[in-house]
Enzyme design. Structure first.
Site, PDB file in Angstrom:
ATOM      1  N   GLU A 130     -10.719   3.756   3.810  1.00 43.03           N
ATOM      2  CA  GLU A 130      -9.768   4.689   3.017  1.00 43.03           C
ATOM      3  C   GLU A 130     -10.060   4.519   1.451  1.00 43.03           C
ATOM      4  OE1 GLU A 130      -5.596   3.990   4.224  1.00 43.03           O
ATOM      5  OE2 GLU A 130      -5.894   5.335   5.668  1.00 43.03           O
ATOM      6  N   LYS A 146      -4.441  -2.128  10.366  1.00 41.56           N
ATOM      7  CA  LYS A 146      -4.791  -2.339   8.887  1.00 41.56           C
ATOM      8  C   LYS A 146      -5.109  -3.729   8.681  1.00 41.56           C
ATOM      9  CE  LYS A 146      -3.592   2.002   7.385  1.00 41.56           C
ATOM     10  NZ  LYS A 146      -4.431   2.874   6.608  1.00 41.56           N
ATOM     11  N   ASP A 184      -9.178   0.423   2.183  1.00 41.12           N
ATOM     12  CA  ASP A 184      -8.055  -0.102   3.073  1.00 41.12           C
ATOM     13  C   ASP A 184      -8.926   0.222   4.576  1.00 41.12           C
ATOM     14  OD1 ASP A 184      -5.498  -0.985   4.320  1.00 41.12           O
ATOM     15  OD2 ASP A 184      -4.782   1.038   4.219  1.00 41.12           O
ATOM     16  N   ARG A 221      -8.017   3.426  13.491  1.00 39.18           N
ATOM     17  CA  ARG A 221      -7.030   4.518  13.969  1.00 39.18           C
ATOM     18  C   ARG A 221      -6.714   4.466  15.295  1.00 39.18           C
ATOM     19  NH1 ARG A 221      -5.804   5.894   8.735  1.00 39.18           N
ATOM     20  NH2 ARG A 221      -7.760   6.572   7.587  1.00 39.18           N
ATOM     21  N   GLU A 235      -9.907  12.323   8.351  1.00 35.15           N
ATOM     22  CA  GLU A 235      -9.785  13.855   7.584  1.00 35.15           C
ATOM     23  C   GLU A 235     -11.192  14.508   7.409  1.00 35.15           C
ATOM     24  OE1 GLU A 235      -7.590  13.591   3.775  1.00 35.15           O
ATOM     25  OE2 GLU A 235      -7.380  11.304   4.126  1.00 35.15           O
ATOM     26  N   ASP A 291       0.768  -1.178   0.072  1.00 36.33           N
ATOM     27  CA  ASP A 291      -0.099  -0.112  -0.235  1.00 36.33           C
ATOM     28  C   ASP A 291       0.963   1.156  -0.131  1.00 36.33           C
ATOM     29  OD1 ASP A 291      -2.486   1.436  -0.163  1.00 36.33           O
ATOM     30  OD2 ASP A 291      -2.666   1.234   1.790  1.00 36.33           O
ATOM     31  N   GLN A 311      -3.980   1.817  15.416  1.00 37.10           N
ATOM     32  CA  GLN A 311      -2.803   2.038  14.264  1.00 37.10           C
ATOM     33  C   GLN A 311      -2.161   3.256  14.873  1.00 37.10           C
ATOM     34  OE1 GLN A 311      -4.332   3.681  10.680  1.00 37.10           O
ATOM     35  NE2 GLN A 311      -2.235   4.731  10.303  1.00 37.10           N
ATOM     36  N   GLU A 358      -9.227   4.217  -2.009  1.00 34.60           N
ATOM     37  CA  GLU A 358      -8.055   3.934  -2.637  1.00 34.60           C
ATOM     38  C   GLU A 358      -8.450   3.463  -4.084  1.00 34.60           C
ATOM     39  OE1 GLU A 358      -4.692   2.146  -0.991  1.00 34.60           O
ATOM     40  OE2 GLU A 358      -5.238   2.956   1.151  1.00 34.60           O
ATOM     41  N   THR A 402      -9.075  -5.747   3.975  1.00 35.46           N
ATOM     42  CA  THR A 402      -8.921  -4.701   2.821  1.00 35.46           C
ATOM     43  C   THR A 402      -9.696  -5.093   1.622  1.00 35.46           C
ATOM     44  OG1 THR A 402      -6.523  -4.539   3.378  1.00 35.46           O
ATOM     45  CG2 THR A 402      -7.350  -3.605   1.192  1.00 35.46           C
ATOM     46  N   HIS A 456      -3.854  13.995   1.636  1.00 39.89           N
ATOM     47  CA  HIS A 456      -4.250  13.120   2.573  1.00 39.89           C
ATOM     48  C   HIS A 456      -2.873  13.251   3.571  1.00 39.89           C
ATOM     49  CE1 HIS A 456      -4.962   9.420   4.748  1.00 39.89           C
ATOM     50  NE2 HIS A 456      -3.812   8.946   4.258  1.00 39.89           N
TER      51      HIS A 456
END
Lengths: 443, 443
Positions: free
Chosen positions: B210, B264, B244, B248, B384, B138, B251, B212, B268, B145
């Site tokens: 996420e 993570k 993904d 948080r 975000e 990844d 992480q 992606e 996925t 971002h």
């Protein structure tokens, strides 16, 4: 739990298994994959004993095994050990016990003759990758290593606050895990700008080894289903030696904020023989954690793990340079330590890996992280031995010194267990040679 | 390079391919793997067209294809697309061109009849994982971002100094890559101590998506042999949508110093249809890098990449909560952006991946990293959009708000390319639902 296969007095009719310093005793019986040297045969599973390989494909067809050992032997005879690993301890143990009996000096002469017909001298075997590595995870579980490296990178705060709470890990690259003996090119890449302007690009200038052990997952797990510590113990097939080659200059530039990538993924070497967890049982030792440290959270703690979750495996690293080879000298030993000093056990590593629901596949490889012991001369990487490249490490055989590895350097890890009252259990060796970088121009 | 398969005026005799908003036009022809719904057939390759799947196993046996398209179709008909990907562009293109001709409205009625006999309505197909993902990497290539997240984690210095010099990446977990539509349990794990004493343990409280895209490696590379940018372009088979999922709190506690791991690796998700690079050609756009920024080092730079290395793919994310479903409401769109804003191109990502010698395997999956655009409402993750969980994101359909994802939330990514003078090229969707955490006790 010890059983008859751990009896230190038991001997094999393969005489070399009793030689002093022999890694592959009757009590060991590690699994690997081989072909007859120079042949175009299909790779197949084998077991090392003394100076011989027992060919499991031949043995499976010999009529010498009964169920469930016979079925297990058929699987173990495959071109990788993945399917055998997937069978679980209920198959691993019967096969190991049957092999022990067939190779024991108590076996009758007629049986010995039949088993001997399934053997090949180790010197005539070419070893192959024992496993198709589906996923590779590398842990970071030596507190001594974490502090040594942390001092180089973050002198004010060498140990990150999470270290004593969880076995830290990152995902490694499965495709570049290679067998001991495979050379690799010094990697090209970017490193941190020294003039605060442009990053340097070119061959790695701080190439390092990392002394590690690896372990392999047996039966797979399902997504969303964590393993308890006790379940985790039953999912580990066996262990090997592992060298997690590292390009420190590339790594230290790229790793903020997502961790090592190119600094690690150019090559990881493993030893060809996988020693079963059962063979290692006599060398289990208590898990060393000072009472003043944080104690593990419940999902990382049980009485068995505390009492016997660690393993006392003696480990050594030697470097043989081009000069050593030109002078027909063996390599010089640059470090020695024991696996027992890790801050987290392999069962804790696997329980941590699955606690969030991540699934494991048969043949997944886990690295323990660099193994460094309590004293400076027990460090498991050049960056520690040379204190971040500031103090030369001497190679007394040739009078050379090293801060990091040079082209032509061959690094060999050896590992074994030995103590009074138990048979020696050896891992053989994990070796790799640094080849010159590819010329990719100024890039 | 554009060719007849990019002609926007070309139409298919499959009428639905011309419906407004149809993702699977004649100019698209994405590859996937499917079974007939409710059957126990072997999974096999298919191509989406309008509201139909063209069964490549049936087509390969139909006599309608000539070499080299026929051989490519046989490979693409396999239960995963890995072997087809390994064939390279010399096989991908002839098959795509042959399929285009067979499905074009210029085809004679007799041929149409034979092709129609190889089709199945999409509504009767159950999609399967299109690829055995051997390795998953990844990247982290959206500067918007990186700055948005960096502000939450390191307000004083949001963008790390390496970001503009190399496409940052980390190794992800291949085993837990799942197909769109697969639910997953909210992960359990540790998070940072709030009282400076004990880490919290339990279900993730800051669960995120996420946005992606993913891309797949075609022909493998050898260890020690880097790809140039132009070679890298030829090694990319196609693209998909990717989510993904991220925990948080877990992480941010675990990732120092080695990067994300359990935060993570619990899941996925990828979309089932892989859009070929050839289909995306009309949507190539110039690579946006301000002249005042550092310019890429030579190994990450060439004229083609600058002129047309990026892709203008419109991307949207919607969240459908339990309340939406109870009220039979669709999800609410919470963000929309374009893939064109990434700071690094996919060719640069692959060149970077191999520059140190790391080898690629056919079917390796690369994630682009979270795709966030220049404005706050174009952000590709909840962390975000909610500014680190401090500002609620509204779901107007039900009047709910979110800081992070809640149990029962279903997140759908959609993506497509559209512009005057070119046919629409759609990716379908990538969807996943958050299931409640497993009760693992106080642990």
């Amino acid at each position: 739990m010890l059983n008859f296969t751990h009896d230190p007095a038991a001997q094999s009719w393969v005489a070399a298994a009793q030689s002093p310093g022999c890694d592959f005793t009757l009590q060991n019986l590690p699994f690997g994959v081989f072909v007859r040297e120079g042949s175009d045969e299909h790779p197949r599973g084998g077991v090392a004993i003394g100076d011989q390989v027992l060919d499991l494909a031949h043995l499976a067809a010999s009529g010498l095994l009964v169920e469930p050992a016979r079925a297990a032997c058929c699987m173990a005879a495959d071109s990788t050990l993945n399917a055998f690993m997937a069978m679980g301890p209920e198959s691993w143990q019967p096969l190991r016990h049957a092999l022990f009996k067939l190779l024991s000096s108590n076996t009758d002469a007629a049986t010995q003759e039949k088993v001997r017909a399934c053997m090949l001298p180790l010197s005539q075997a070419t070893m192959k990758m024992p496993v198709e590595v589906r996923n590779y995870t590398d842990f970071y579980t030596s507190q001594y290593h974490a502090v040594n490296v942390g001092r180089v990178m973050r002198p004010e705060n060498p140990l990150t606050p999470n270290f004593q709470w969880l076995p830290i890990a990152y995902h490694g690259r499965a495709s570049s895990v290679v067998l001991s003996g495979t050379g690799f090119r010094r990697p090209n890449g970017q490193s941190r700008p020294t003039d605060n302007q442009f990053p340097a690009f070119g061959p790695c200038r701080r190439l390092d080894f990392e002394l590690e052990m690896g372990f392999f997952v047996g039966q797979e797990t399902k997504l969303g289903e964590p393993l308890s510590l006790s379940q985790a113990r039953g999912r580990i097939f066996g262990m090997c030696l592992l060298n997690d080659w590292s390009a420190r200059d590339h790594q230290f530039w790229e790793m903020d904020p997502l961790g090592p990538f190119l600094g690690k993924n150019f090559c990881t070497s493993i030893s060809p023989w996988i020693v079963s967890m059962e063979a290692l049982e006599p060398y289990r030792v208590a898990f060393e954690r000072p009472a003043s440290d944080p104690q593990p959270l419940p999902y990382l703690d049980d009485a068995t793990d505390r009492a016997s979750g660690s393993f006392d495996v003696h480990l050594e690293v030697s470097v043989q340079s081009r000069q050593h080879r030109a002078q027909h000298l063996p390599g010089d030993r640059i470090t020695a330590t024991s696996f027992r000093h890790q801050y987290w056990t392999i069962a804790q590593m696997l329980a941590q890996h699955t606690i969030g629901g991540c699934n494991l596949r048969s043949g997944d490889l886990m690295g323990t992280g660099t193994i460094s012991g309590p004293t400076p001369d027990e460090a498991g990487a050049m960056v520690e031995l040379s204190v971040g490249g500031t103090r030369p490490v001497s190679l007394p055989g040739t009078g050379e010194t090293r801060h990091f590895l040079e082209d032509g350097d061959s690094v060999t890890i050896k590992g074994w267990c030995e103590k009074p009252g138990a048979a020696r259990i050896g891992f053989g060796e994990c070796r790799g040679e640094v080849l010159p970088a590819l010329d990719v121009g100024a890039a």
